[in-house]
Design a protein around this motif. Structure first.
Motif, PDB file in Angstrom:
ATOM      1  N   TYR A  39       0.800  -1.225   0.000  1.00 27.21           N
ATOM      2  CA  TYR A  39       0.000   0.000   0.000  1.00 27.21           C
ATOM      3  C   TYR A  39       0.832   1.274   0.000  1.00 27.21           C
ATOM      4  O   TYR A  39       1.943   1.306   0.498  1.00 27.21           O
ATOM      5  N   GLY A  40       0.228   2.320  -0.523  1.00 26.16           N
ATOM      6  CA  GLY A  40       0.837   3.638  -0.509  1.00 26.16           C
ATOM      7  C   GLY A  40      -0.143   4.665  -1.018  1.00 26.16           C
ATOM      8  O   GLY A  40      -1.361   4.463  -0.960  1.00 26.16           O
ATOM      9  N   HIS A  41       0.408   5.760  -1.527  1.00 28.77           N
ATOM     10  CA  HIS A  41      -0.407   6.839  -2.066  1.00 28.77           C
ATOM     11  C   HIS A  41       0.039   7.154  -3.494  1.00 28.77           C
ATOM     12  O   HIS A  41       1.232   7.174  -3.792  1.00 28.77           O
ATOM     13  N   GLU A  42      -0.939   7.386  -4.338  1.00 27.85           N
ATOM     14  CA  GLU A  42      -0.701   7.629  -5.762  1.00 27.85           C
ATOM     15  C   GLU A  42       0.201   8.845  -5.986  1.00 27.85           C
ATOM     16  O   GLU A  42      -0.011   9.898  -5.390  1.00 27.85           O
ATOM     17  N   GLY A  58     -17.671  -1.754  -6.569  1.00 26.83           N
ATOM     18  CA  GLY A  58     -18.466  -0.960  -5.645  1.00 26.83           C
ATOM     19  C   GLY A  58     -18.157   0.516  -5.799  1.00 26.83           C
ATOM     20  O   GLY A  58     -17.811   0.986  -6.883  1.00 26.83           O
ATOM     21  N   ARG A  59     -18.230   1.240  -4.686  1.00 24.03           N
ATOM     22  CA  ARG A  59     -17.977   2.673  -4.707  1.00 24.03           C
ATOM     23  C   ARG A  59     -16.636   3.042  -4.083  1.00 24.03           C
ATOM     24  O   ARG A  59     -16.324   4.212  -3.948  1.00 24.03           O
ATOM     25  N   ALA A  60     -15.859   2.033  -3.685  1.00 27.91           N
ATOM     26  CA  ALA A  60     -14.631   2.319  -2.944  1.00 27.91           C
ATOM     27  C   ALA A  60     -13.374   2.326  -3.805  1.00 27.91           C
ATOM     28  O   ALA A  60     -12.489   3.140  -3.594  1.00 27.91           O
ATOM     29  N   ARG A  76      -6.990   1.163  -6.933  1.00 29.45           N
ATOM     30  CA  ARG A  76      -6.919   2.616  -6.740  1.00 29.45           C
ATOM     31  C   ARG A  76      -8.204   3.082  -6.070  1.00 29.45           C
ATOM     32  O   ARG A  76      -9.308   2.760  -6.522  1.00 29.45           O
ATOM     33  N   GLY A  77      -8.065   3.819  -4.976  1.00 28.03           N
ATOM     34  CA  GLY A  77      -9.230   4.352  -4.282  1.00 28.03           C
ATOM     35  C   GLY A  77      -9.988   5.339  -5.158  1.00 28.03           C
ATOM     36  O   GLY A  77      -9.374   6.129  -5.874  1.00 28.03           O
ATOM     37  N   LEU A  78     -11.297   5.304  -5.099  1.00 23.15           N
ATOM     38  CA  LEU A  78     -12.110   6.218  -5.897  1.00 23.15           C
ATOM     39  C   LEU A  78     -12.246   7.589  -5.236  1.00 23.15           C
ATOM     40  O   LEU A  78     -12.472   8.578  -5.920  1.00 23.15           O
ATOM     41  N   GLN A  79     -12.124   7.644  -3.938  1.00 23.97           N
ATOM     42  CA  GLN A  79     -12.259   8.908  -3.209  1.00 23.97           C
ATOM     43  C   GLN A  79     -10.908   9.323  -2.640  1.00 23.97           C
ATOM     44  O   GLN A  79     -10.102   8.480  -2.248  1.00 23.97           O
ATOM     45  N   LEU A  80     -10.681  10.615  -2.577  1.00 20.32           N
ATOM     46  CA  LEU A  80      -9.489  11.129  -1.924  1.00 20.32           C
ATOM     47  C   LEU A  80      -9.666  11.012  -0.413  1.00 20.32           C
ATOM     48  O   LEU A  80     -10.786  11.104   0.106  1.00 20.32           O
ATOM     49  N   ARG A  87      -5.367   6.751  -1.956  1.00 22.10           N
ATOM     50  CA  ARG A  87      -4.824   5.452  -1.560  1.00 22.10           C
ATOM     51  C   ARG A  87      -4.724   4.560  -2.793  1.00 22.10           C
ATOM     52  O   ARG A  87      -5.603   4.565  -3.660  1.00 22.10           O
ATOM     53  N   ILE A  88      -3.659   3.769  -2.825  1.00 25.90           N
ATOM     54  CA  ILE A  88      -3.426   2.858  -3.936  1.00 25.90           C
ATOM     55  C   ILE A  88      -2.660   1.655  -3.392  1.00 25.90           C
ATOM     56  O   ILE A  88      -1.952   1.760  -2.383  1.00 25.90           O
ATOM     57  N   ALA A  89      -2.823   0.518  -4.009  1.00 20.57           N
ATOM     58  CA  ALA A  89      -2.057  -0.670  -3.642  1.00 20.57           C
ATOM     59  C   ALA A  89      -1.585  -1.349  -4.917  1.00 20.57           C
ATOM     60  O   ALA A  89      -2.326  -1.389  -5.908  1.00 20.57           O
ATOM     61  N   VAL A  90      -0.366  -1.865  -4.879  1.00 21.52           N
ATOM     62  CA  VAL A  90       0.182  -2.551  -6.044  1.00 21.52           C
ATOM     63  C   VAL A  90       0.238  -4.051  -5.792  1.00 21.52           C
ATOM     64  O   VAL A  90       0.360  -4.506  -4.652  1.00 21.52           O
TER      65      VAL A  90
END
Length: 129
Positions: A39-42, A58-60, A76-80, A87-90
């Motif tokens: 995990y990390g941030h875009e 979904g919406r997340a 990739r998270g849909l909301q900031l 939020r993003i995970a590889v």
């Protein structure tokens, strides 16, 4: 820096720091994809490269994959978040095995309890070798 790429090499990611662990989730999507997440941030500590196609779950979040070979590269998270970061995970399965072989695996019950499970002492090496 840690890098991963899809099978055909068109899409991938770069992670600025080595993750402390890999997360194995048993939700309906992750168990089908067979992913191990870090995990990390875009555009902060994770950068995605090349074209990907998104599947909204979904919406997340979206699961993103290479449109050529189909490898799941990241979610990739849909909301900031409140601080304006995304939020993003590889998918660590796209990295070369050697640098990540000793990372411990954290199990996440995304199917029933939506909670972290205790570590069982296994690492990526135990799954791959």
């Amino acid at each position: 820096m840690l890098e991963g790429s899809c099978l055909c090499g068109s899409a991938g990611w770069r992670m600025a720091v080595m993750p402390e662990s890999a997360t194995a989730c048993n939700c309906t999507a992750c168990r089908r994809y067979g992913t191990l997440w870090a995990y990390g941030h875009e555009d902060e500590d994770i950068t995605v490269t090349g074209p990907t196609t998104a599947f909204a779950r979904g919406r997340a979040l979206t699961f993103n994959f290479c449109p050529q070979c189909g490898c799941v590269t990241h979610w990739r998270g849909l909301q900031l978040e409140a601080d304006g970061r995304r939020r993003i995970a590889v998918n660590l399965r796209l990295a070369e095995p050697e640098p990540i072989a000793a990372l411990p695996i954290d199990h996440f019950d995304g199917l029933d309890a939506f909670d972290d499970l205790p570590r069982d002492g296994r690492c990526i090496r135990d799954l791959w070798f």
